[in-house]
Design an enzyme around this catalytic site. Structure first.
Site, PDB file in Angstrom:
ATOM      1  CE  LYS A  76      39.523   9.353  35.603  1.00 55.43           C
ATOM      2  NZ  LYS A  76      38.686  10.085  36.591  1.00 55.43           N
ATOM      3  CB  SER A 151      35.104   9.423  35.230  1.00 51.93           C
ATOM      4  OG  SER A 151      35.976  10.169  36.073  1.00 51.93           O
ATOM      5  CB  SER A 175      35.367  10.393  39.248  1.00 54.13           C
ATOM      6  OG  SER A 175      34.285  10.855  38.486  1.00 54.13           O
TER       7      SER A 175
END
Lengths: 483, 484
Positions: A76, A151, A175
């Site tokens: 990420k 996210s 997330s």
């Protein structure tokens, strides 16, 4: 090769069925072909990946390869990676090249993994749909009109689409687990403090937690073996022995006591999601588990408490983005005030600004006691709810999200969006671990089963998830992608 | 109306740790800008603070030195504000739960009275960087070398009522931190700075008046002068029936005045909250006791010992314990020469006078304690006389020799105590000065005592200052009286 799990790829590499270089370049090819439609990557580091793969192959020739050597993954874009842009999904850091690696990146590199690049995310990890990225929304591989969740939506979509066998995400209020559920993969949020936060761009420091996202619990266990452990550079990381998470995955579940929190099956839960989750629980019963109804009485306060604490911490954590030392700076500021105001007005997106404003407000004089202090009290009550529940049961189970993946642009009201995390947020406030595993498909949309355990119980969670995955095939379902 | 001055101080002491309070970067003074700031000090994304244990130990030792409570539990908080030299947009500090609780410090005033000033608390925090305005026209340079340097902020109760008391208080704090070795206390380099709160109230009134805060005063002298100016300014306002505004002021030493920096209306809301990157600090009794065992002799203890064991006056003891280097210098001189009073006189008189004149600190003295001790030893054992000692001291100061003995030998300053030699000098002088001898003989008894000085002077001159004056005196008296 792209359909294989990390464990299968590890066996393939060990058996010499293919090299890391072959595997890496085939995945890079796949990213090139399919990612333009998905937008799951912000940065692809192809050249570097090939070099790392060749190094891993060389090591294997010398007989020095470890279990993760040569396995590709992605991070990420919230994890700092030396020499590579680390944007946190924000215009503010579009030009930021991290001068160091996050501790988890360092550990996984050391274990021999190959990084394919940095995945898309909601700006500064704020969001539940990946629509808040400066780099545009990510599309759900099961259906490009749907969000992948957020996210860590880029990581979830990339794994689901077979662009990469595993990726790292972060989970501040759900997330990892919610996008894992929306994309039909497995995602683990470890106990707070189990995995170092050093080099992970902070959203809400007391809640942020890095974790693995992959196809199976077994793959998550392999990654956790490399990621977990104390880090002297993170004062909140816990000094405690790291078990071998891949040991004991097959332990039978006879006598397992499962608690179903009544609050997780109430109003707002889509019936088809409830049906799928209850079906999964029945599978556990058939494996010898016992089901007990439990109550987490302060559940309804979790979202309000979270939206006080997380923005409060974020408002301070994001103060450093001021245009003075790094990152975005507005053009031709007339004075210091103008530099701050325009840099932040132009560099941050709406959701980030909204949370900074909320946080600044709740911390300000005259409001602190009514909001921040109260929220911290609620946080203790929520933590106590879980401690009480785990005195009676081994694990808790429920849905990871109230619905399946929704349409892009369909949740315009921020409060509606915040309710997405109703089943995941309390876990972060309490600091306990949670895992989401694929447990059904409704209209070709994945459903996630969330399993929760007591602090440092992730080895047991992985065992509970793995045995389920041996008994079912939901984790093997793949979205149809036109080749 | 009679006004009472009320003064409280916040003293920022830079702790002399090798590395910063939350990072491993060096804290050495004077490096090239931005060469001693790592990613943590720059506030780079993803970096996290790790508390420097040594800074905590130093704070605890300070607390023990002022008899303060050391709470078991203290918390680091974030103090939020924007400024270009504040990299993270917040300063990590302590507010609700500081590491050092209530304590007290004794101060000695000019007339010898001792007064106790209460300490409200002391807390740990990180320093910010520095904004550089010179050399940058229309721009500001930022140097983050100082960012993250550990500070101990010591907050007094408003217990002081004159500039003299405030100044004595800072000197006392300075002495304690330098004795503890937790700070070099160098005010010129900013190792000690203070914010001074001054207010006036009608004498006898309980309620405090409106205060002005004078920020960042960086010398003992400026503290006194800034307070004096502020008392003058506020009493003028009050005498004219005006109202003092609560505000932050800056002292300008060049103009010797304070001027307004910002009023309370513009004051920041710092939005303090516990720093989630740092766990609460837990200090158990064993830790605190261990720190207590590391405490050196403190100024108050040393002062008492100088009076009791060395027989110094309280005034001398007070001056000589003013700073740890001075006290240690004195003790070394005293041990060398074996005469505490002599050592005290020379250190306070000749040495400090000379240092003062040349603007030097005791640690920069060209004459070492060993050198001065060696000189005083020769004075005490009558090898040289007082006049020669001054010459030797001057030569040592000019680095004209390694030891007093070398200089005494080279310049032939050794005192002549040989009776035969002195006798012949005396005879010579009596023979050479018949007029003065006659005057002596004709003088009355009470005038002769004074007149003998002339002959002593002549003998000393003839001996180039090396004759033993008391011996010369006695010998001359005997010889001249024999002529009566």
């Amino acid at each position: 090769m792209h359909d294989k799990t990390l464990a299968e790829l590890a066996r393939g590499l060990a058996a010499g069925d293919f090299s890391s270089r072959e595997l890496t370049s085939s995945l890079l090819e796949r990213i090139k072909r399919h990612d333009p439609a998905l937008n799951s990557f912000i940065t692809v580091t192809g050249e570097q990946a090939i070099k790392e793969a060749e190094a891993a192959d060389a090591l294997r020739h010398k007989g020095e390869a470890g279990i993760l050597s040569g396995l590709p993954l992605a991070y990420k874009d919230i994890f700092c990676t030396e020499g590579v842009r680390t944007s946190a999904g924000s215009k503010m850091l579009d030009n930021f090249i991290a001068p160091y690696n996050a501790t988890v990146v360092e550990k996984l590199r050391h274990a021999g993994t190959v990084s394919l690049g940095k995945t898309n995310m909601d700006e500064f990890a704020m969001g539940s749909s990946n629509e808040n990225s400066y780099y545009g929304p990510v599309k759900n591989p099961w259906n490009p009109t749907l969000v992948p969740g957020g996210s860590s939506g880029g990581s979830a979509a990339a794994v689901a689409a077979g662009l990469v066998p595993a990726a790292l995400g972060t989970d501040t209020g759900g997330s990892i687990r919610q996008p894992a559920a929306f994309c039909g993969i497995t995602g683990l949020k470890p106990t707070y403090g189990r995995v170092s936060r050093y080099g992970m761009i902070a959203y809400a420091s007391s809640l942020d937690q890095a974790g693995p996202m992959a196809r199976t619990a077994e793959d998550c266990a392999m990654l956790m073996n490399a990621m977990a452990g104390h880090d002297a550079r993170d004062s909140t990381s816990v000094s405690r022995n790291v078990p071998d998470y891949t040991q004991g995955l097959d332990k039978p579940l006879n006598g397992l006591k499962i608690g179903l929190p009544v609050e997780y099956f109430g109003e707002g839960l889509a019936p088809e999601v409830e049906t799928a989750v209850r079906e999964a629980v029945r599978v556990y019963e058939s494996l010898g588990a016992q089901v007990i109804d439990v109550s987490l009485p302060h559940t309804s306060m979790a979202i309000p408490a979270y939206y006080v604490i997380a923005p409060a911490e974020a408002s301070a954590n994001l103060s450093r983005y001021d245009g003075v030392r790094f990152g975005y700076r507005c053009e031709d500021p007339v004075d210091l005030e103008d530099l701050y105001k325009r840099t932040r007005a132009e560099g941050f997106g709406d959701e980030v600004k909204r949370r900074i404003l909320i946080g600044t407000h709740t911390l300000s004089e005259g409001f602190f006691d009514a909001y921040y202090r109260k929220a911290q009290q609620i946080r203790r009550l929520i933590r106590q709810d879980f401690l009480d529940a785990f005195a009676r049961v081994d694990v808790l189970m429920g849905p990871a999200a109230p619905t399946t993946a929704f349409e892009l642009g369909s949740r315009a009201d921020p409060v509606q969006m915040y309710l997405q995390d109703i089943y995941t947020i309390a876990i972060n406030l309490a600091g306990i671990p949670g895992i989401s595993v694929p447990a059904g498909l409704v209209d070709n949309r994945p459903v996630g089963l969330q399993i929760l355990g007591p602090h440092f119980g992730e080895a047991h969670l992985l065992n509970v998830a793995h045995v389920y995955q041996q008994a079912t095939d939901w984790h093997q379902r793949r979205p149809e992608i036109k080749e | 109306m009679q006004w009472e001055v009320v003064i409280g101080l916040e003293v920022h002491v830079q702790l002399s740790t090798c590395s910063k309070i939350f990072s491993g970067a060096s804290t050495a003074f004077g490096a090239e800008p931005n060469t001693q700031a790592c990613g943590i000090d720059l506030g780079l994304p993803g970096t996290l603070p790790v508390l420097n244990e040594n800074a905590v130990a130093m704070a605890v030792r300070f607390g023990l030195a002022i008899n303060a409570e050391i709470p078991e539990y203290s918390v680091f908080e974030r103090k939020n504000y924007f400024y270009p030299d504040l990299p993270k947009g917040y300063q990590t500090s302590q507010m609700a739960h500081p590491v050092v609780g209530r304590g007290e410090v004794d101060i000695t005033l000019g007339d010898g009275t001792v007064k106790t000033v209460r300490i409200h608390h002391a807390h740990l925090e990180e320093d910010a960087g520095k904004s550089l305005h010179e050399d940058y026209s229309g721009m500001t340079g930022i140097d983050l070398n100082r960012a993250g340097t550990p500070l101990l902020e010591i907050v007094s109760e408003p217990d002081m009522h004159s500039a003299e008391e405030a100044s004595a208080y800072i000197r006392a704090i300075h002495a304690i931190v330098t004795y503890l070795g937790i700070s070099d206390g160098n005010m010129a380099e900013g190792s000690m700075r203070c914010d001074v709160n001054v207010s006036l109230r009608p004498k006898g009134q309980e309620k405090l008046g409106t205060r002005a805060e004078i920020k960042n005063v960086n010398s003992f002298r400026f503290v006194e002068r800034a307070i004096a100016y502020e008392i003058e300014r506020q009493s003028e306002i009050l005498e004219e029936g005006g109202v003092v505004v609560q505000e932050t002021r800056l002292y300008n030493p060049d103009l010797d005045e304070t001027r307004s920096m910002r009023t309370k209306e513009e004051a920041n809301d710092y939005r303090y909250f516990p720093c989630p990157d740092l766990l609460p600090l837990m200090l158990d009794e064993a830790y605190v006791e261990h720190q207590r065992s590391l405490l050196p002799e403190l100024p108050s203890e040393k002062r008492q010992r100088f009076v009791d064991a060395l027989g110094l006056s309280t005034y001398d003891a007070d001056v000589l314990t003013g700073s740890r280097p001075l006290a240690e210098y004195f003790e070394a001189v005293q041990q060398h020469c074996g005469d505490a009073k002599l050592a005290a006189n020379w250190v306070q008189g000749d040495l400090l006078g000379r240092l003062n004149r040349d603007g030097l600190d005791i640690t920069e003295s060209p004459v070492s304690a060993e050198q001065l001790g060696g000189l005083l030893m020769r004075l005490a054992d009558d090898t040289i006389n007082g006049k020669a000692a001054k010459q030797v001291f001057a030569d040592l100061w000019e680095c004209k020799g390694e030891t007093a003995d070398e200089i005494i030998d080279a310049r032939g300053l050794k005192q002549v105590t040989d009776t035969g030699a002195i006798e012949s000098l005396c005879d010579q002088v009596i023979t050479d000065n018949p007029v003065q001898v006659t005057q002596y003989r004709e003088a009355t008894e009470d005038k002769r005592g004074k007149m003998i000085g002339f002959f002593v002077g002549q003998v000393m001159k003839a001996s180039r200052g090396t004759a033993n004056p008391p011996q010369v005196n006695a010998m001359l008296k005997e010889k001249l009286d024999a002529l009566l």
